[in-house]
Scaffold this motif. Sequence first.
Motif, short mmCIF file in Angstrom:
data_model
loop_
_atom_site.label_atom_id
_atom_site.label_comp_id
_atom_site.label_asym_id
_atom_site.label_seq_id
_atom_site.Cartn_x
_atom_site.Cartn_y
_atom_site.Cartn_z
N PRO A 130 -41.02 76.37 68.97
CA PRO A 130 -40.42 77.16 67.87
C PRO A 130 -40.91 76.79 66.48
CG PRO A 130 -38.75 76.59 69.49
CD PRO A 130 -39.99 75.85 69.89
N VAL A 161 -44.10 78.59 65.41
CA VAL A 161 -43.89 80.02 65.17
C VAL A 161 -43.16 80.24 63.85
CG1 VAL A 161 -42.69 82.08 66.03
CG2 VAL A 161 -43.97 80.62 67.61
N LYS A 162 -42.15 79.44 63.56
CA LYS A 162 -41.42 79.58 62.30
C LYS A 162 -42.34 79.40 61.10
CE LYS A 162 -36.96 78.05 64.16
NZ LYS A 162 -35.96 76.94 64.19
N LEU A 180 -44.77 82.43 60.77
CA LEU A 180 -44.12 83.62 60.23
C LEU A 180 -43.89 83.50 58.73
CD1 LEU A 180 -41.58 84.31 63.12
CD2 LEU A 180 -43.61 85.66 62.56
N ARG A 235 -41.38 80.21 72.28
CA ARG A 235 -41.48 81.38 71.40
C ARG A 235 -42.83 82.05 71.63
NH1 ARG A 235 -38.13 80.38 66.73
NH2 ARG A 235 -38.87 82.34 65.79
N LEU A 248 -45.62 84.75 70.08
CA LEU A 248 -46.11 85.51 68.93
C LEU A 248 -47.02 86.64 69.40
CD1 LEU A 248 -47.11 82.98 66.12
CD2 LEU A 248 -45.34 84.76 66.01
N GLU A 287 -45.85 88.81 64.71
CA GLU A 287 -44.49 89.24 65.07
C GLU A 287 -43.96 88.35 66.18
OE1 GLU A 287 -42.18 93.12 67.02
OE2 GLU A 287 -44.31 93.25 66.51
N ASP A 288 -42.73 87.89 66.02
CA ASP A 288 -42.08 87.11 67.07
C ASP A 288 -41.52 88.08 68.11
OD1 ASP A 288 -40.60 85.46 68.70
OD2 ASP A 288 -39.46 84.52 67.08
N THR A 314 -40.35 87.06 71.09
CA THR A 314 -39.50 86.33 72.03
C THR A 314 -38.28 87.14 72.46
OG1 THR A 314 -40.21 84.29 70.91
CG2 THR A 314 -38.38 84.12 72.48
#
Length: 198
Positions: free
Chosen positions: A22, A25-26, A29, A67, A69, A151-152, A154
């Motif tokens: 995670p 990914v955070k 983004l 997660r 992406l 774009e996430d 998940t």
Amino acid sequence: MTREIRAAHDGEGVYVYQAFKPSIVKAALRHGTFAEGFNRERMTWIKPSFGWVLYRSGYASKHRQERILKIKLRHEGFLAILRRGVPTTYVPALYASEQDWRAALDCSEVRFQWDPDRDLRLHRLERRAIQLGLSGETVRQYVEEWIVSLEDVTPLAKAVQTAVRKRAPLPDVPTETVYAVEPGLRRQYGIEQPPSGL
């Protein structure tokens, strides 16, 4: 099994998927590209098949793959990646000897392999899905030049998993169609020639 590069794509670019922990990914983004936690020194693998990344990550449940992406790449970047690719296994039609193939693999920043593609229920399909491993300068270009958007997805992966478990209708997912490439790339990747007249 047939081999064709299949992906969701439009006039602006082509979509690929990657699964991460995670925090990566955070950060990505926030920045609009990969940043904190993403190791540019390691090979990073991109996958155009959503079904395959669902299978590989266990619907975004495996360790450090929690997660997913969805990454939009410029066409020029995706094609540059393809042109640099060397297969992960020896292909006699492409290399005079295993030594020649090994030398090409050692010098290349991109390697590719074909795996059995998967549907949203993770069942094997009668076609193969491509994976592309990037390293070196190609990773820098990927991160700094070629990414259009992130774009996430998940939540979509989890919605698919829930629908499969409950035997409910599957949610809509991006449509993946054949990504047409030049004859030289078709030969390089062992892709079947299109029917005559196309």
